[in-house]
Scaffold this motif. Structure first.
Motif, PDB file in Angstrom:
ATOM      1  N   LEU A 298      48.568  47.821  33.577  1.00  0.00           N
ATOM      2  CA  LEU A 298      49.442  48.787  34.229  1.00  0.00           C
ATOM      3  C   LEU A 298      49.828  49.842  33.205  1.00  0.00           C
ATOM      4  CD1 LEU A 298      51.879  46.566  36.362  1.00  0.00           C
ATOM      5  CD2 LEU A 298      50.042  48.031  37.198  1.00  0.00           C
ATOM      6  N   PRO A 299      49.727  51.142  33.548  1.00  0.00           N
ATOM      7  CA  PRO A 299      50.020  52.192  32.563  1.00  0.00           C
ATOM      8  C   PRO A 299      51.481  52.244  32.149  1.00  0.00           C
ATOM      9  CG  PRO A 299      49.663  53.134  34.746  1.00  0.00           C
ATOM     10  CD  PRO A 299      49.290  51.687  34.835  1.00  0.00           C
ATOM     11  N   LYS A 300      52.370  51.791  33.021  1.00  0.00           N
ATOM     12  CA  LYS A 300      53.794  51.728  32.704  1.00  0.00           C
ATOM     13  C   LYS A 300      54.466  50.800  33.701  1.00  0.00           C
ATOM     14  CE  LYS A 300      54.788  55.924  35.407  1.00  0.00           C
ATOM     15  NZ  LYS A 300      55.396  57.270  35.358  1.00  0.00           N
ATOM     16  N   PHE A 301      55.705  50.450  33.380  1.00  0.00           N
ATOM     17  CA  PHE A 301      56.434  49.570  34.287  1.00  0.00           C
ATOM     18  C   PHE A 301      57.066  50.384  35.417  1.00  0.00           C
ATOM     19  CE2 PHE A 301      60.427  47.763  35.785  1.00  0.00           C
ATOM     20  CZ  PHE A 301      59.980  46.522  36.243  1.00  0.00           C
ATOM     21  N   GLU A 302      56.706  50.033  36.631  1.00  0.00           N
ATOM     22  CA  GLU A 302      57.367  50.524  37.842  1.00  0.00           C
ATOM     23  C   GLU A 302      57.525  49.326  38.758  1.00  0.00           C
ATOM     24  OE1 GLU A 302      54.859  53.646  39.278  1.00  0.00           O
ATOM     25  OE2 GLU A 302      55.926  55.201  38.144  1.00  0.00           O
ATOM     26  N   ARG A 303      58.660  49.154  39.333  1.00  0.00           N
ATOM     27  CA  ARG A 303      58.987  47.925  40.062  1.00  0.00           C
ATOM     28  C   ARG A 303      57.943  47.571  41.114  1.00  0.00           C
ATOM     29  NH1 ARG A 303      61.624  47.009  44.803  1.00  0.00           N
ATOM     30  NH2 ARG A 303      62.203  49.208  44.967  1.00  0.00           N
ATOM     31  N   LYS A 304      57.591  48.506  41.959  1.00  0.00           N
ATOM     32  CA  LYS A 304      56.694  48.192  43.075  1.00  0.00           C
ATOM     33  C   LYS A 304      55.291  47.846  42.588  1.00  0.00           C
ATOM     34  CE  LYS A 304      59.084  50.768  46.724  1.00  0.00           C
ATOM     35  NZ  LYS A 304      58.972  51.856  47.745  1.00  0.00           N
ATOM     36  N   THR A 305      54.745  48.664  41.692  1.00  0.00           N
ATOM     37  CA  THR A 305      53.387  48.393  41.219  1.00  0.00           C
ATOM     38  C   THR A 305      53.335  47.115  40.384  1.00  0.00           C
ATOM     39  OG1 THR A 305      53.761  49.861  39.322  1.00  0.00           O
ATOM     40  CG2 THR A 305      52.677  50.795  41.267  1.00  0.00           C
ATOM     41  N   PHE A 306      54.386  46.845  39.625  1.00  0.00           N
ATOM     42  CA  PHE A 306      54.438  45.619  38.830  1.00  0.00           C
ATOM     43  C   PHE A 306      54.423  44.392  39.728  1.00  0.00           C
ATOM     44  CE2 PHE A 306      57.097  42.221  37.080  1.00  0.00           C
ATOM     45  CZ  PHE A 306      56.420  41.936  35.902  1.00  0.00           C
ATOM     46  N   LEU A 307      55.314  44.359  40.711  1.00  0.00           N
ATOM     47  CA  LEU A 307      55.389  43.190  41.587  1.00  0.00           C
ATOM     48  C   LEU A 307      54.122  43.040  42.426  1.00  0.00           C
ATOM     49  CD1 LEU A 307      59.110  43.374  42.770  1.00  0.00           C
ATOM     50  CD2 LEU A 307      58.100  41.815  41.091  1.00  0.00           C
ATOM     51  N   HIS A 308      53.566  44.160  42.850  1.00  0.00           N
ATOM     52  CA  HIS A 308      52.318  44.097  43.618  1.00  0.00           C
ATOM     53  C   HIS A 308      51.201  43.487  42.775  1.00  0.00           C
ATOM     54  CE1 HIS A 308      49.030  45.265  46.287  1.00  0.00           C
ATOM     55  NE2 HIS A 308      48.416  45.762  45.215  1.00  0.00           N
ATOM     56  N   ALA A 309      51.086  43.935  41.522  1.00  0.00           N
ATOM     57  CA  ALA A 309      50.015  43.430  40.652  1.00  0.00           C
ATOM     58  C   ALA A 309      50.199  41.943  40.352  1.00  0.00           C
ATOM     59  CB  ALA A 309      49.979  44.240  39.360  1.00  0.00           C
ATOM     60  N   VAL A 310      51.435  41.520  40.104  1.00  0.00           N
ATOM     61  CA  VAL A 310      51.710  40.101  39.837  1.00  0.00           C
ATOM     62  C   VAL A 310      51.256  39.233  41.010  1.00  0.00           C
ATOM     63  CG1 VAL A 310      53.536  38.385  39.538  1.00  0.00           C
ATOM     64  CG2 VAL A 310      53.590  40.491  38.204  1.00  0.00           C
TER      65      VAL A 310
END
Length: 572
Positions: A298-310
C-alpha cells in the motif's frame, strides 16, 4: 456475541494475570545466559554465518514457489509471481550494467512509495552489483538534494509523484542523473525520464552479462540514511553478509513466527509501513521473500484501503508501529472480521503501551501472537525479538542467535541483572560503519566491536530485555525519527536566526512533536508563525515544528553542547 466478547475479555484478563505473575518464556533456558562478566548470551544456538549475497540467498529456493504470488499492489491488484520477480529484476540488472555502466560500488537511489516494483528495482540493483540507497517519498526538495549529495548515486528510480522533486533536486545540485520512472501502465510517462515498463519488457536479453558481476558478501548492499544516536542523517553501510545474517537469525527455530511456503500454504503480509525504512525494506520485504511469502503493498495508510487489503488478501502476518496498533485497537470500523486471518502481530520502531496491545487482542482470535521486536538501522536491523507464544507484552524479548548484550553504567562498566543502563549489542549483524564518517562510526562502535544503542534498558535473569527510555536525542513522531540537529540546521539557514535548539515534547496524538528554541540576531524581529513556515517549506510534514519559543541565549555546557535536558525541564 455477548459470549464471544466475554470469552475474549477473560482471555485478556488471564494474560494480564500471567504478566503480573512475571511469566517467563517457557521454551527458553536461563542457564548460562549471564556470564561472570555480566555479558548476556542469546538463549539460542549460534547460527552458521551465510556465504551468499542477498539476491542469491533469496533465489536459492525459487523452484519451491516460482509460480506463487510474490508482490501485489493493494490498490490496483497488479502482481508479480516469484518467477516474474526473478526474471524482471535480472533484466533490469542487465540494463543497468549495459546502458548506464553500473558497476560494483556504484549507488542506485530509489524514491517512491510502496509498490510491487520496489522489489524489482531493489533486487535488480543488487543483481547489477550496485548498492541501494532509499529516500522518503515525503521529503522536500531541500531534503532530497542533501541525500543526493551525500550518497552520490549514479541513477535514480522514482515514481510519477516523486519525479518532479527528483528533477528539481538534481537541478539544484547540478547532478545530471538518469531517472527511471516506475509507473502503472495507465499512467503517462513523465518527460525526460526512462520508462521502467519498457526496460523490463525485453525478450532478447543477454543474461551472460551478469556473470561478470563480482559477488562478494562483504560488499555494501544498502546505504539507508539514519540519524544514528544523534545528529544529521548519516549513511549506514550494510554489507550483504550482515543483512543475510539477520535474515537467518530471524528464521531460527524458536524465533520464527511464520511458516515457510509450501504447495498448500503461503503467508500473506501487508506492506503499509514504508519500504524506504529498513524495518519495511529488510524485515517485511527482503526477509519475507526468502521464505516465499506474499507481500501486498500500500503506498500509504488510508483506513478504507488498509482494511480492504487486510480482508481481501487474508493477511496472516501484520507488522505494526504504535499508531497503527492504536488504530486497530481503538477505531470502531476495525471489526473482528478484518482480523480473522491474522495469527501474528509484530510491533517495532517505538515502545507500545500495553493497553493498545490488549485492545487489539480483544478484537482478534484467541490464539493470536502479539510480539515486539527491537533494533535499528545500524543492526540490519534486528537485535532482539519476543518468541512466539509469549504473553510478556512489555518486553522486546531476547537476543537473536549469535548476538550478545550488556548493560553498562556511565563509566562503561557492565551491570547486573535488572539494573538500568545503556544497552550495548555485539553480533554479526552490526553495520560496517557510517559512510565517509569515521568519527561518527567510532562514537557508536567500540574498539572491541560493541554497538552503543543509545537506549536505556534492563535485562532480567532470563535474558529478557525491557527498553526503559532513550538516551539519544531523536524525537519520535508517529514512529518516524526526527533528528533535532537536522531541524536546528534548517533553522540556522534563516537569515534572522542566530542560534537554535530543538527538543521533543509530549503530544497526545503523535507521541512527540518537535519544539524549537530560537535566538534571533540583534536588531531582528521574528514571530513563531514565520519561523514555523520557514521550516515547513523545507522538511517533511512529520518534522514540522509544533511551537517556537524565543530566548536571549541557549543553555550550553563548557564544551558548547546544547543542554537539551535543561530545556525539557524548564520550558517544555
Amino acid at each position: 456475541m455477548y459470549q464471544k466478547v466475554m470469552t475474549r475479555t477473560n482471555m485478556v484478563t488471564k494474560n494480564i494475570q500471567k504478566l503480573l505473575l512475571v511469566r517467563k518464556y517457557s521454551n527458553l533456558s536461563s542457564q548460562h545466559l549471564w556470564t561472570k562478566e555480566n555479558v548476556v548470551n542469546s538463549p539460542y544456538n549460534d547460527i552458521q554465518l551465510p556465504s551468499l549475497n542477498v539476491t542469491d540467498y533469496i533465489w536459492q529456493n525459487l523452484d519451491k514457489w516460482a509460480d506463487k504470488p510474490a508482490m501485489i499492489c493493494g490498490i490496483t491488484n497488479r502482481s508479480y509471481t516469484y518467477n516474474e520477480l526473478y526474471k524482471y529484476s535480472r533484466i533490469l540488472a542487465v540494463k543497468l550494467r549495459t546502458q548506464w555502466d553500473i558497476r560494483e560500488g556504484d549507488i542506485t537511489c530509489i524514491m517512491m512509495p510502496n509498490n510491487p516494483e520496489y522489489a524489482i528495482v531493489t533486487l535488480g540493483s543488487l543483481e547489477a552489483g550496485a548498492a541501494v540507497t532509499t529516500i522518503n517519498p515525503l521529503y522536500t526538495v531541500h531534503e532530497v538534494q542533501r541525500q543526493l549529495l551525500l550518497s552520490n548515486p549514479k541513477i535514480v528510480i522514482g515514481s510519477p509523484e516523486t519525479i518532479g522533486l527528483i528533477k528539481e533536486a538534481c537541478k539544484n545540485t547540478r547532478m545530471n542523473l538518469p531517472i527511471i520512472a516506475a509507473k502503472n501502465s495507465n499512467e503517462s510517462l513523465p518527460p525526460e525520464t526512462i520508462s521502467f515498463l519498457e526496460l523490463i519488457d525485453d525478450r532478447n536479453v543477454d543474461f551472460s552479462v551478469l556473470n561478470t558481476v563480482t559477488k562478494n558478501i562483504d560488499d555494501i548492499a544498502l546505504v539507508p540514511y539514519s540519524s544514528g544516536t544523534t545528529g544529521l542523517p548519516k549513511g549506514v553501510e550494510l554489507v550483504h553478509r550482515t543483512l543475510v545474517t539477520n535474515f537467518v537469525q530471524q528464521d531460527a527455530e524458536g524465533i520464527r513466527h511464520y511458516q515457510h511456503t509450501t504447495d498448500s500454504h503461503q503467508e500473506s503480509l501487508l506492506a503499509v509501513l514504508p519500504l524506504y525504512h529498513l524495518y519495511g525494506l529488510a524485515v517485511i520485504l527482503l526477509q519475507k521473500l526468502t521464505v516465499g511469502a506474499k507481500i501486498v503493498t500500500l503506498p500509504k495508510f488510508e483506513r478504507k484501503t488498509f482494511l480492504h487489503a487486510v480482508k481481501e488478501h487474508k493477511t496472516s502476518l501484520l507488522h505494526l508501529v504504535p499508531p497503527l496498533a492504536s488504530f486497530l485497537g481503538s477505531h470502531p470500523s476495525v471489526e473482528d472480521e478484518y482480523l480473522s486471518h491474522i495469527h501474528t502481530y509484530i510491533s517495532g520502531a517505538a515502545p507500545l503501551p500495553k493497553q493498545d496491545i490488549f485492545r487489539v487482542l480483544e478484537k482478534s482470535k484467541s490464539n493470536v501472537d502479539f510480539l515486539q521486536i527491537y533494533g535499528m538501522t545500524e543492526l540490519s536491523p534486528l537485535a532482539t525479538t519476543v518468541p512466539p507464544g509469549s504473553k510478556n507484552y512489555t518486553s522486546v524479548g531476547v537476543a537473536l542467535p549469535s548476538t550478545k548484550l550488556r548493560i553498562v553504567d556511565s563509566d562503561d562498566q557492565n551491570m547486573e541483572p535488572n539494573a538500568v543502563g545503556e544497552l550495548l549489542i555485539k553480533g554479526p549483524q552490526i553495520m560496517k560503519g557510517y559512510r565517509n564518517n569515521l568519527e561518527a562510526t567510532k562514537a557508536v562502535i567500540t574498539d572491541d566491536g560493541w554497538f552503543r544503542s543509545g537506549d536505556l534498558a534492563s535485562i532480567d535473569y532470563d535474558g529478557v530485555v525491557t527498553i526503559r527510555d532513550r538516551i539519544k536525542e531523536l524525537i519520535k513522531v508517529k514512529g518516524f525519527q526526527v533528528a533535532p540537529a537536522e531541524l536546528e540546521s534548517v533553522l540556522k539557514e534563516h537569515p534572522d536566526i542566530l542560534d537554535a535548539a530543538v527538543i521533543g515534547v509530549p503530544d497526545a496524538k503523535l507521541g512527540e512533536v518537535p519544539k524549537a528554541f530560537v535566538v534571533v540576531k540583534d536588531g531582528c524581529k521574528q514571530d513563531s508563525t514565520n519561523v514555523k513556515k520557514f521550516v515547513e517549506d523545507r522538511v517533511a510534514s512529520y518534522k514540522r515544528l509544533s511551537d517556537v519559543e524565543f530566548m536571549k541565549s541557549l543553555p550550553r555546557n563548557p564544551s558548547g553542547k546544547i543542554l537539551r535536558k535543561v530545556l525539557r525541564e524548564n520550558y517544555s
